[in-house]
Write a protein that holds these residues in place. Sequence first.
Motif, PDB file in Angstrom:
ATOM      1  N   SER A   1       0.246   9.591   6.258  1.00  0.00           N
ATOM      2  CA  SER A   1       1.326   8.620   6.024  1.00  0.00           C
ATOM      3  C   SER A   1       2.596   9.307   5.538  1.00  0.00           C
ATOM      4  O   SER A   1       3.654   8.702   5.515  1.00  0.00           O
ATOM      5  CB  SER A   1       0.883   7.538   5.040  1.00  0.00           C
ATOM      6  OG  SER A   1       0.493   8.101   3.817  1.00  0.00           O
TER       7      SER A   1
ATOM      8  N   ASN B   1       5.188   5.399   1.256  1.00  0.00           N
ATOM      9  CA  ASN B   1       5.579   6.709   1.798  1.00  0.00           C
ATOM     10  C   ASN B   1       6.606   6.535   2.915  1.00  0.00           C
ATOM     11  O   ASN B   1       7.583   7.280   2.997  1.00  0.00           O
ATOM     12  CB  ASN B   1       4.359   7.472   2.320  1.00  0.00           C
ATOM     13  CG  ASN B   1       3.508   8.043   1.188  1.00  0.00           C
ATOM     14  OD1 ASN B   1       4.017   8.257   0.078  1.00  0.00           O
ATOM     15  ND2 ASN B   1       2.242   8.282   1.446  1.00  0.00           N
TER      16      ASN B   1
ATOM     17  N   ASP C   1       3.572  11.769  -3.509  1.00  0.00           N
ATOM     18  CA  ASP C   1       2.556  10.732  -3.320  1.00  0.00           C
ATOM     19  C   ASP C   1       1.486  10.970  -4.385  1.00  0.00           C
ATOM     20  O   ASP C   1       0.787  11.978  -4.349  1.00  0.00           O
ATOM     21  CB  ASP C   1       1.994  10.869  -1.897  1.00  0.00           C
ATOM     22  CG  ASP C   1       0.890   9.869  -1.591  1.00  0.00           C
ATOM     23  OD1 ASP C   1       0.451   9.158  -2.516  1.00  0.00           O
ATOM     24  OD2 ASP C   1       0.461   9.812  -0.430  1.00  0.00           O
TER      25      ASP C   1
ATOM     26  N   SER D   1      -1.045   8.906  -5.027  1.00  0.00           N
ATOM     27  CA  SER D   1      -2.164   7.987  -4.762  1.00  0.00           C
ATOM     28  C   SER D   1      -3.483   8.390  -5.419  1.00  0.00           C
ATOM     29  O   SER D   1      -4.178   7.565  -5.986  1.00  0.00           O
ATOM     30  CB  SER D   1      -2.422   7.904  -3.250  1.00  0.00           C
ATOM     31  OG  SER D   1      -1.388   7.226  -2.610  1.00  0.00           O
TER      32      SER D   1
ATOM     33  N   ASN E   1      -5.561  14.494  -0.955  1.00  0.00           N
ATOM     34  CA  ASN E   1      -6.658  13.535  -0.794  1.00  0.00           C
ATOM     35  C   ASN E   1      -7.913  14.127  -0.158  1.00  0.00           C
ATOM     36  O   ASN E   1      -8.938  13.459  -0.103  1.00  0.00           O
ATOM     37  CB  ASN E   1      -6.191  12.321   0.022  1.00  0.00           C
ATOM     38  CG  ASN E   1      -5.690  12.711   1.382  1.00  0.00           C
ATOM     39  OD1 ASN E   1      -4.700  13.434   1.502  1.00  0.00           O
ATOM     40  ND2 ASN E   1      -6.367  12.272   2.414  1.00  0.00           N
TER      41      ASN E   1
ATOM     42  N   LYS F   1      -6.756   2.951  -4.974  1.00  0.00           N
ATOM     43  CA  LYS F   1      -7.489   4.129  -5.465  1.00  0.00           C
ATOM     44  C   LYS F   1      -7.716   4.082  -6.973  1.00  0.00           C
ATOM     45  O   LYS F   1      -8.255   5.023  -7.545  1.00  0.00           O
ATOM     46  CB  LYS F   1      -6.727   5.414  -5.118  1.00  0.00           C
ATOM     47  CG  LYS F   1      -6.215   5.516  -3.700  1.00  0.00           C
ATOM     48  CD  LYS F   1      -7.314   5.710  -2.682  1.00  0.00           C
ATOM     49  CE  LYS F   1      -6.698   5.904  -1.294  1.00  0.00           C
ATOM     50  NZ  LYS F   1      -7.697   5.902  -0.241  1.00  0.00           N
TER      51      LYS F   1
ATOM     52  N   HIS G   1      -1.037  13.778   3.372  1.00  0.00           N
ATOM     53  CA  HIS G   1      -1.698  12.654   4.047  1.00  0.00           C
ATOM     54  C   HIS G   1      -0.863  12.265   5.270  1.00  0.00           C
ATOM     55  O   HIS G   1       0.363  12.438   5.265  1.00  0.00           O
ATOM     56  CB  HIS G   1      -1.773  11.482   3.059  1.00  0.00           C
ATOM     57  CG  HIS G   1      -2.557  10.311   3.550  1.00  0.00           C
ATOM     58  ND1 HIS G   1      -1.964   9.273   4.238  1.00  0.00           N
ATOM     59  CD2 HIS G   1      -3.871  10.005   3.452  1.00  0.00           C
ATOM     60  CE1 HIS G   1      -2.889   8.375   4.533  1.00  0.00           C
ATOM     61  NE2 HIS G   1      -4.056   8.797   4.066  1.00  0.00           N
TER      62      HIS G   1
ATOM     63  N   GLY H   1       0.805  -1.219   0.000  1.00  0.00           N
ATOM     64  CA  GLY H   1       0.000   0.000   0.000  1.00  0.00           C
ATOM     65  C   GLY H   1       0.835   1.266   0.000  1.00  0.00           C
ATOM     66  O   GLY H   1       2.067   1.230   0.092  1.00  0.00           O
ATOM     67  N   ALA H   2       0.119   2.390  -0.098  1.00  0.00           N
ATOM     68  CA  ALA H   2       0.798   3.691  -0.210  1.00  0.00           C
ATOM     69  C   ALA H   2       1.414   4.127   1.107  1.00  0.00           C
ATOM     70  O   ALA H   2       2.449   4.798   1.115  1.00  0.00           O
ATOM     71  CB  ALA H   2      -0.194   4.738  -0.700  1.00  0.00           C
ATOM     72  N   THR H   3       0.803   3.752   2.210  1.00  0.00           N
ATOM     73  CA  THR H   3       1.363   4.131   3.516  1.00  0.00           C
ATOM     74  C   THR H   3       2.787   3.597   3.615  1.00  0.00           C
ATOM     75  O   THR H   3       3.720   4.315   3.993  1.00  0.00           O
ATOM     76  CB  THR H   3       0.507   3.533   4.652  1.00  0.00           C
ATOM     77  OG1 THR H   3      -0.802   4.081   4.541  1.00  0.00           O
ATOM     78  CG2 THR H   3       1.084   3.834   6.022  1.00  0.00           C
TER      79      THR H   3
ATOM     80  N   ASN I   1      -0.668   3.816  -5.582  1.00  0.00           N
ATOM     81  CA  ASN I   1      -1.618   3.131  -4.704  1.00  0.00           C
ATOM     82  C   ASN I   1      -2.669   2.382  -5.529  1.00  0.00           C
ATOM     83  O   ASN I   1      -3.468   3.005  -6.233  1.00  0.00           O
ATOM     84  CB  ASN I   1      -2.303   4.183  -3.817  1.00  0.00           C
ATOM     85  CG  ASN I   1      -3.082   3.568  -2.690  1.00  0.00           C
ATOM     86  OD1 ASN I   1      -3.426   2.390  -2.721  1.00  0.00           O
ATOM     87  ND2 ASN I   1      -3.383   4.373  -1.686  1.00  0.00           N
TER      88      ASN I   1
END
Length: 375
Positions: A93, A73, A173, A175, A137, A199, A91, A68-70, A196
């Motif tokens: 993250s 990052n 990011d 995402s 976001n 999304k 975000h 995932g994106a978290t 990500n």
Amino acid sequence: MIYLDHAAATPVDARVLRAMEPYFGEKFYNPSAAYLPAKKVSADYEVAKAKIAHCIGAKGADLVITAGATEANNLAFTAPTSKVLYLETEHDSVRRVAQQYGGMAVRVLANGLVDMADLRAKLTDEVEMISVSLANNELGVIQPLAEIAALVREVRMDRMRRGIKRQLLLHSDASQALNLLDVNVARLGVDLLTLNSAKVYGPKGVGALYVAHGVKLLPLTLGGGQENGLRSGTENVPGVVGFARAMELAHEHVNGNRKKYAGWRKILLDELEGHELINRKHCLDNFVVVCYEGLDAERLVFALEERGVYVATGAACAASKGVRSHVLSAIGLSEAQIAGSLRLTLGETNDEAQIHEAAAIINEVVAAERKRMGA
Ligand code: PLP
């Protein structure tokens, strides 16, 4: 049901699901195993990575697949060893990791765009990385990444002239941007880019970090040495195959999506009543953030759910913790404005008729709430 929260989650596209299915069944093998069927799975995994990379103008070997994106990052923030700058509207993250590393926040203007003067002022010789999301976001605001990249190049040259060896990297990011913007790492001028799957109508828990040649990162997990030793753990083959299909579809439909969502956004802006539009310009076409000052957006969310319309007050994770949006306060909204703000994000589960219907329902719910408040 009318779902207007595509920034929080997108359903997996049927074509994506179909591409993934064999890898849960007959192609279940561990890509690291030595026998032929496993080697075939390993090859499919590399093809999938190459497809994801191709969509952003990169090579498969430039990507580190993450959960995932978290995670992507967090991985990006292992690159700098010194000071980092991040946009105050990032975000969590990005924001929370940056804060942990003693990062300094760069301000945004009232329209949500980066304050370039503040960025320049904070870009001292100690700074090793700047992290600015491509699209926010909560507001969908698209940041001028190419302009920031030009500044980064200018500062690098200046450091070189003065004999300062410290690196300066640009991380973004992306995402939220992949369905609506043609994202290309060379054109953006980034060194690190977060992707990500969740999304873009791909599976959740899959993401990637693009890493430009020469950028050094530290491993997030130690173990079997997968992903060039940066992210050990058995590869999520179905997830990555699905992510690749989802990225291909997003890439293919970027222009059509933009046109379609811009049309639907206009319908909402024409038909919604009694609101103030918060994200006026420079934003993704599928984001509409509206403020009903004096009303409680959380009550509106529940009332709308009763009428079958799903919307958000801010980032899904912030909302679930009952925390006020740091993004809306960064653009200078008052407490009352923040409390009355709704985020509507359009996507593939919608059609034009739904958008008209949603506008009518939102107007009715808002009017009923205003009447109740006045009573
Ligand atoms: N970055 C942005 C801009 C996001 O919108 C999100 C998800 O909401 C994330 C990162 C985190 O993604 P994930 O929960 O898939 O790790």
